[in-house]
Write an enzyme that holds these catalytic residues in place. Structure first.
Site, short mmCIF file in Angstrom:
data_model
loop_
_atom_site.label_atom_id
_atom_site.label_comp_id
_atom_site.label_asym_id
_atom_site.label_seq_id
_atom_site.Cartn_x
_atom_site.Cartn_y
_atom_site.Cartn_z
N ARG A 165 -31.75 -11.44 -23.32
CA ARG A 165 -30.74 -11.19 -24.37
C ARG A 165 -31.36 -10.42 -25.54
O ARG A 165 -31.09 -10.69 -26.70
CB ARG A 165 -30.14 -12.50 -24.90
CG ARG A 165 -29.33 -13.27 -23.91
CD ARG A 165 -28.06 -12.51 -23.50
NE ARG A 165 -27.16 -13.38 -22.78
CZ ARG A 165 -27.24 -13.63 -21.48
NH1 ARG A 165 -28.18 -13.04 -20.75
NH2 ARG A 165 -26.37 -14.43 -20.89
N SER A 237 -21.68 -17.75 -24.91
CA SER A 237 -22.79 -18.64 -25.28
C SER A 237 -23.10 -18.45 -26.76
O SER A 237 -23.34 -17.32 -27.19
CB SER A 237 -24.05 -18.29 -24.50
OG SER A 237 -23.84 -18.41 -23.13
N GLU A 333 -27.31 -16.96 -30.14
CA GLU A 333 -27.29 -15.81 -29.24
C GLU A 333 -26.31 -14.79 -29.80
O GLU A 333 -26.44 -13.60 -29.57
CB GLU A 333 -26.84 -16.28 -27.85
CG GLU A 333 -27.08 -15.30 -26.73
CD GLU A 333 -25.84 -14.54 -26.32
OE1 GLU A 333 -25.97 -13.49 -25.71
OE2 GLU A 333 -24.73 -14.99 -26.66
N1 EPU Z 1 -25.35 -27.69 -18.69
C1 EPU Z 1 -25.00 -28.96 -19.07
N2 EPU Z 1 -23.93 -29.13 -19.91
C2 EPU Z 1 -23.21 -28.10 -20.37
C3 EPU Z 1 -23.56 -26.79 -20.00
C4 EPU Z 1 -24.64 -26.61 -19.15
O1 EPU Z 1 -25.62 -29.94 -18.68
O2 EPU Z 1 -22.24 -28.36 -21.12
C5 EPU Z 1 -26.49 -27.50 -17.75
C6 EPU Z 1 -26.14 -27.80 -16.31
O3 EPU Z 1 -27.26 -28.37 -15.70
C7 EPU Z 1 -25.91 -26.42 -15.72
C8 EPU Z 1 -26.92 -25.61 -16.47
O4 EPU Z 1 -26.92 -26.17 -17.79
O5 EPU Z 1 -26.14 -26.40 -14.36
C9 EPU Z 1 -26.60 -24.14 -16.55
O6 EPU Z 1 -25.28 -23.94 -17.05
P1 EPU Z 1 -24.51 -22.55 -16.79
O7 EPU Z 1 -24.64 -22.14 -15.38
O8 EPU Z 1 -23.16 -22.66 -17.36
O9 EPU Z 1 -25.39 -21.50 -17.58
P2 EPU Z 1 -26.05 -21.49 -19.04
O10 EPU Z 1 -27.52 -21.51 -18.89
O11 EPU Z 1 -25.43 -22.51 -19.90
C10 EPU Z 1 -26.33 -18.88 -19.08
C11 EPU Z 1 -25.90 -17.72 -19.92
C12 EPU Z 1 -24.44 -17.39 -19.69
C13 EPU Z 1 -24.25 -17.06 -18.22
C14 EPU Z 1 -24.71 -18.24 -17.38
C15 EPU Z 1 -24.69 -17.96 -15.90
C16 EPU Z 1 -27.30 -17.72 -21.91
C17 EPU Z 1 -27.38 -17.98 -23.38
N3 EPU Z 1 -26.13 -17.99 -21.32
O12 EPU Z 1 -25.61 -20.03 -19.54
O13 EPU Z 1 -24.12 -16.23 -20.45
O14 EPU Z 1 -22.91 -16.76 -17.93
O15 EPU Z 1 -26.08 -18.58 -17.72
O16 EPU Z 1 -25.74 -17.08 -15.58
O17 EPU Z 1 -28.28 -17.29 -21.31
C18 EPU Z 1 -23.27 -15.47 -22.54
O18 EPU Z 1 -24.37 -14.95 -22.72
O19 EPU Z 1 -22.36 -15.41 -23.40
C19 EPU Z 1 -23.05 -16.23 -21.32
C20 EPU Z 1 -21.91 -16.87 -21.09
#
Ligand code: EPU
Length: 337
Positions: A165, A237, A333
């Site tokens: 990012r 995010s 972010e």
């Molecule tokens: N999780 C929780 N609770 C929550 C959310 C997440 O426990 O409320 C844990 C779970 O274990 C889940 C893991 O976090 O399996 C990952 O969650 P998710 O797949 O939703 O991804 P993220 O790491 O929260 C990142 C990006 C997103 C992107 C997704 C999928 C960043 C800051 N965010 O989110 O990007 O869509 O991965 O690749 O890196 C954005 O940048 O605006 C965005 C949405």
């Protein structure tokens, strides 16, 4: 023709739906309009901001300066060889329109980035990423204009200094350039990346892995977790996923049964901030007109009529609490303006 709006509401120009005004908002439809504008106005001493889709920013107060909103359209195939297509897209093209076009034409590489809000012009700035793919994996060149003198630039992938990012456009060149178009190098052959979360099993339910099925699955996953900005104001995010030393991660594992993580290297590991925020009890909580999304704790939402300050206060309360509970510092972010 260039359009100029004075003391105008920015509500339509930020997906969080924050009601603030800008001193001036200028909409440009092509590179020449931007260059003429730069020749007419001296941007060196001005408070200037470039807004694309407005999906990654939160205004905390009125903007006392000039906002440029590039509406440069167009997606074209500019070159191909035996293995690749080179596609140039205007900064004002809707990101997901480009992904749809790629899927329709069998251009491989953008499918995992389906349904991300925003414009093409923002893709290199914050190196958008999702489901195992980042914009930097497919960007060949970024074209734009220096605000200082209106001169063109063309940066290749390494010039952009991409990181998680992050890019040169958020650092050395912050506020100094306007991206006008981006060239993506897409592949003729599939190289499907299905390793993230449940993507593989969901695609298998639809049949063979192909561009259409992957797009369908990723769109459905995003829709199930992330609120539609038209319905509930948000900026995706809100925080970056923090990168912490492995030793600290092992300590967390002693405390919690299962700590989700993304490997980086032998010393560092990335944790989902959404998990930390949920563990700390914030998921679904509301503070005034803002809240933490109940399906994805990494997303802050506008409950209706939220002010930028309310968003700022909630985000600061979360940062403080995560610091106290986990000794981990979350960083926004989104761009706070
Ligand atoms: N999780 C929780 N609770 C929550 C959310 C997440 O426990 O409320 C844990 C779970 O274990 C889940 C893991 O976090 O399996 C990952 O969650 P998710 O797949 O939703 O991804 P993220 O790491 O929260 C990142 C990006 C997103 C992107 C997704 C999928 C960043 C800051 N965010 O989110 O990007 O869509 O991965 O690749 O890196 C954005 O940048 O605006 C965005 C949405």
């Amino acid at each position: 023709m260039r359009q100029s709006l004075h003391n105008t509401s920015l509500r339509k120009y930020n997906t969080f739906g924050i009601e603030v005004n800008a001193k001036e908002l200028i909409i440009c439809h092509n590179k020449e309009e931007i260059q003429t504008l730069i020749n007419e106005k001296n941007f060196n001493n001005q408070n200037t901001l470039i807004i694309g889709g407005g999906s990654n920013l939160v205004f905390t107060k009125d903007f006392d300066g000039i906002i440029i909103h590039p509406q440069i359209k167009g997606i074209s195939l500019i070159k191909e060889d035996d293995s690749n297509f080179w596609i140039e897209a205007g900064a004002g093209v809707l990101w997901d329109e480009l992904v749809q076009e790629a899927v329709n034409n069998n251009w491989h590489g953008l499918e995992n980035l389906s349904y991300i809000p925003g414009h093409v012009g923002a893709s290199p700035i914050q190196n958008i990423g999702a489901y195992g793919v980042e914009a930097k994996d497919v960007i060949e060149q970024v074209k734009g204009i220096f605000l200082e003198d209106g001169k063109d630039f063309q940066f290749n992938n390494t010039d952009c200094k991409f990181g998680y990012r992050n890019s040169i456009f958020k650092n050395e060149l912050k506020g100094k350039v306007i991206v006008t178009s981006v060239i993506y190098k897409l592949s003729k052959e599939p190289n499907f990346i299905l390793s993230y979360g449940t993507v593989k099993e969901e695609v298998e339910k639809l049949g063979e892995p192909n561009l259409k099925n992957i797009r369908k699955v990723i769109t459905a996953i995003r829709k199930s977790k992330l609120p539609e900005p038209e319905e509930v104001g948000n900026a995706g995010s809100f925080f970056k996923n923090p990168i912490i030393p492995i030793v600290k991660f092992h300590k967390l594992q002693e405390q919690f049964d299962k700590v989700p993580s993304y490997p980086i290297d032998t010393e560092w590991i990335k944790l989902p901030a959404g998990w930390l925020i949920e563990q700390a009890g914030w998921k679904g909580r509301t503070m005034g007109n803002v809240g933490v999304h109940d399906k994805q704790a990494l997303v802050l939402v506008n409950k209706g009529g939220a002010s930028g300050n309310e968003v700022l206060n909630l985000s600061q309360a979360i940062i403080k609490d995560i610091q106290e509970k986990f000794s981990i510092t979350l960083e926004p972010e989104v761009n706070l303006i």
